[in-house]
Design a protein around this motif. Sequence first.
Motif, PDB file in Angstrom:
ATOM      1  N   ILE A 232       0.262   3.078  13.810  1.00  0.00           N
ATOM      2  CA  ILE A 232      -1.015   2.434  13.252  1.00  0.00           C
ATOM      3  C   ILE A 232      -1.534   1.600  14.187  1.00  0.00           C
ATOM      4  CG2 ILE A 232      -0.531   2.735  10.677  1.00  0.00           C
ATOM      5  CD1 ILE A 232       1.011  -0.149  10.794  1.00  0.00           C
ATOM      6  N   MET A 233      -0.626   1.036  15.472  1.00  0.00           N
ATOM      7  CA  MET A 233      -1.047   0.254  16.262  1.00  0.00           C
ATOM      8  C   MET A 233      -0.623   0.883  17.530  1.00  0.00           C
ATOM      9  SD  MET A 233       0.425  -3.403  14.579  1.00  0.00           S
ATOM     10  CE  MET A 233      -0.811  -4.609  15.275  1.00  0.00           C
ATOM     11  N   TRP A 266       0.595  -0.898   3.146  1.00  0.00           N
ATOM     12  CA  TRP A 266      -0.433   0.588   2.745  1.00  0.00           C
ATOM     13  C   TRP A 266       0.532   1.433   1.985  1.00  0.00           C
ATOM     14  CZ3 TRP A 266      -0.758  -1.404   7.934  1.00  0.00           C
ATOM     15  CH2 TRP A 266      -1.970  -2.062   8.192  1.00  0.00           C
ATOM     16  N   LYS A 267      -0.308   2.091   1.070  1.00  0.00           N
ATOM     17  CA  LYS A 267       0.314   3.068   0.158  1.00  0.00           C
ATOM     18  C   LYS A 267       0.833   4.221   1.267  1.00  0.00           C
ATOM     19  CE  LYS A 267      -1.255   3.569  -3.852  1.00  0.00           C
ATOM     20  NZ  LYS A 267      -2.316   3.503  -5.216  1.00  0.00           N
ATOM     21  N   GLY A 268       2.155   4.881   0.994  1.00  0.00           N
ATOM     22  CA  GLY A 268       2.719   5.882   1.701  1.00  0.00           C
ATOM     23  C   GLY A 268       2.830   5.665   3.078  1.00  0.00           C
ATOM     24  N   ILE A 269       2.632   4.403   3.656  1.00  0.00           N
ATOM     25  CA  ILE A 269       2.767   4.062   5.068  1.00  0.00           C
ATOM     26  C   ILE A 269       4.052   3.159   5.302  1.00  0.00           C
ATOM     27  CG2 ILE A 269       1.504   3.155   7.199  1.00  0.00           C
ATOM     28  CD1 ILE A 269      -0.888   4.248   6.399  1.00  0.00           C
ATOM     29  N   ASN A 270       3.817   2.192   4.727  1.00  0.00           N
ATOM     30  CA  ASN A 270       5.044   1.072   4.780  1.00  0.00           C
ATOM     31  C   ASN A 270       5.304   0.678   3.429  1.00  0.00           C
ATOM     32  OD1 ASN A 270       2.594  -0.592   4.623  1.00  0.00           O
ATOM     33  ND2 ASN A 270       3.002  -1.711   6.260  1.00  0.00           N
ATOM     34  N   ASP A 271       5.653   1.467   2.473  1.00  0.00           N
ATOM     35  CA  ASP A 271       5.660   0.639   1.067  1.00  0.00           C
ATOM     36  C   ASP A 271       6.975   1.142   0.709  1.00  0.00           C
ATOM     37  OD1 ASP A 271       4.944   3.318   0.560  1.00  0.00           O
ATOM     38  OD2 ASP A 271       3.641   2.829  -0.893  1.00  0.00           O
ATOM     39  N   PHE A 303      -5.919   5.000   4.768  1.00  0.00           N
ATOM     40  CA  PHE A 303      -5.432   3.717   4.659  1.00  0.00           C
ATOM     41  C   PHE A 303      -5.813   3.306   3.028  1.00  0.00           C
ATOM     42  CE2 PHE A 303      -5.507   3.725   8.883  1.00  0.00           C
ATOM     43  CZ  PHE A 303      -4.108   3.528   9.454  1.00  0.00           C
ATOM     44  N   GLU A 304      -4.855   3.001   2.329  1.00  0.00           N
ATOM     45  CA  GLU A 304      -5.147   2.154   0.822  1.00  0.00           C
ATOM     46  C   GLU A 304      -4.079   1.249   0.622  1.00  0.00           C
ATOM     47  OE1 GLU A 304      -4.997   4.280  -3.383  1.00  0.00           O
ATOM     48  OE2 GLU A 304      -5.155   5.715  -1.710  1.00  0.00           O
ATOM     49  N   GLN A 305      -4.573   0.185   0.113  1.00  0.00           N
ATOM     50  CA  GLN A 305      -3.838  -0.845  -0.293  1.00  0.00           C
ATOM     51  C   GLN A 305      -2.451  -0.592  -1.072  1.00  0.00           C
ATOM     52  OE1 GLN A 305      -4.129  -4.316   0.183  1.00  0.00           O
ATOM     53  NE2 GLN A 305      -2.338  -4.820  -1.347  1.00  0.00           N
ATOM     54  N   ALA A 306      -1.483  -1.027  -1.126  1.00  0.00           N
ATOM     55  CA  ALA A 306      -0.158  -0.423  -1.616  1.00  0.00           C
ATOM     56  C   ALA A 306      -0.464  -1.053  -3.122  1.00  0.00           C
ATOM     57  CB  ALA A 306       1.008  -0.715  -1.014  1.00  0.00           C
ATOM     58  N   SER A 307       0.690  -0.651  -3.978  1.00  0.00           N
ATOM     59  CA  SER A 307       0.777  -1.007  -5.089  1.00  0.00           C
ATOM     60  C   SER A 307       1.338  -2.435  -5.332  1.00  0.00           C
ATOM     61  CB  SER A 307       1.502   0.008  -6.216  1.00  0.00           C
ATOM     62  OG  SER A 307       2.980  -0.396  -5.519  1.00  0.00           O
ATOM     63  N   SER A 308       0.749  -3.141  -6.495  1.00  0.00           N
ATOM     64  CA  SER A 308       1.419  -4.205  -6.572  1.00  0.00           C
ATOM     65  C   SER A 308       2.959  -4.456  -6.785  1.00  0.00           C
ATOM     66  CB  SER A 308       0.811  -5.375  -7.782  1.00  0.00           C
ATOM     67  OG  SER A 308       0.858  -4.500  -8.917  1.00  0.00           O
ATOM     68  N   GLN A 309       3.354  -3.403  -7.213  1.00  0.00           N
ATOM     69  CA  GLN A 309       4.903  -3.425  -7.227  1.00  0.00           C
ATOM     70  C   GLN A 309       5.672  -3.153  -5.838  1.00  0.00           C
ATOM     71  OE1 GLN A 309       2.971  -1.650  -9.203  1.00  0.00           O
ATOM     72  NE2 GLN A 309       3.859  -0.410 -10.777  1.00  0.00           N
ATOM     73  N   ALA A 310       4.843  -2.429  -5.041  1.00  0.00           N
ATOM     74  CA  ALA A 310       5.633  -2.726  -3.501  1.00  0.00           C
ATOM     75  C   ALA A 310       5.505  -3.963  -3.037  1.00  0.00           C
ATOM     76  CB  ALA A 310       4.605  -1.464  -2.759  1.00  0.00           C
TER      77      ALA A 310
END
Length: 346
Positions: A232-233, A266-271, A303-310
């Motif tokens: 990602i960077m 992010w969802k599926g990236i670092n969750d 990129f998608e915001q992760a869930s609040s649980q994550a």
Amino acid sequence: MKKEKTDIRSWDKEALRQFFVDNGEQAFRGNQVYEWLWKKGAHNFDDMTNLSMSTRAFLEEHFVINHIQVDDMQRSNDGTIKNAVKLHDGLTVESVLIPTATRTTACVSSQVGCSLNCAFCATARLKRMRNLNPDEIYDQVVAIDAQSRAYHHMPLSNIVFMGMGEPLMNYKNVLKSIEKITGEEGLNMSPKRITLSTSGVPKMIKKLADDQPKFNLALSLHSAIDSKRTQIMPFNEQFPLSDIKEALKYWYDQTGTRVTYEYVVWKGINDTEEDVHELVKFCKVIPCKVNIIEYNSIDDPRFEQASSQAIQMYQNALEKNRIIVNVRRSRGKDIDAACGQLANKK
Ligand code: SAH
């Protein structure tokens, strides 16, 4: 060919004093001009009413006062204001005023565009065109302070270098601007209310530590796992986390101040639990604080915001390990003024 005039604010006070002496006038005229330029924010030599007409004309012959111009101002329904700031050469950067009930924060740009390629950041889509000069950074702060007073009835209280660009890749000018912003001969703001945010250039973090700044440092971490951070960077390949850790230790040894890590989940990236575990480990390198920031969409399906649980999982783990963590909500999203959304869309 006509010689291009010098931007007078690129000269320090001593140089201005010497200029007057060299031209048969008294040195203190240099102090007067300096005060007009910085403290009083004069836009024209004709505003400098304690100088004679001939002195003003003489200055006009040699110098220009380059001023930024707020070309467009958008107001969000949450009170955030985004400025399109036109520079003397026609290029544009953006700056943002973020209000809360008790304070207002200016988010300023340090470069036109950015040379880093963070996959989730809109500014990365603009190539780095040039560094901003100290006066161009200073003027963003002056403009936002005026907006803070006009729209929120209080002077500007905080500044973050989280607009366009990588501040540590425009080191000299950024530090000069902070010197002016915090100086008695400038805006006299407290350095404790200024935060410089970097994507993490190890060599420059060490240099900054040597310079013993009084302002705060934030690091955009986003992953404590090299392979993921590189995804990602991409510049993480050249500046891996081991180098960043070493630089952070050096920073803490030299300055004794904690660093804030900025982190988007992010969802599926670092969750996953592993991501959390590695962040907790990273946070033990030096005293720190974590800001979990909301992802602001830049219309990229990866990129998608992760869930609040994550996010909750991060928060719990950090708290369990006695690491300070704040979960931040974004501001100004409706006008693309939030972190990572600055891209001169208009
Ligand atoms: N180059 C510097 C400062 C500019 S970016 C740095 O990297 O720190 C300011 C912050 O916004 C950084 O933490 C960056 O990672 C974050 N950011 C970038 N794009 C974002 C996005 N789309 N949503 C949320 N934060 C983002």
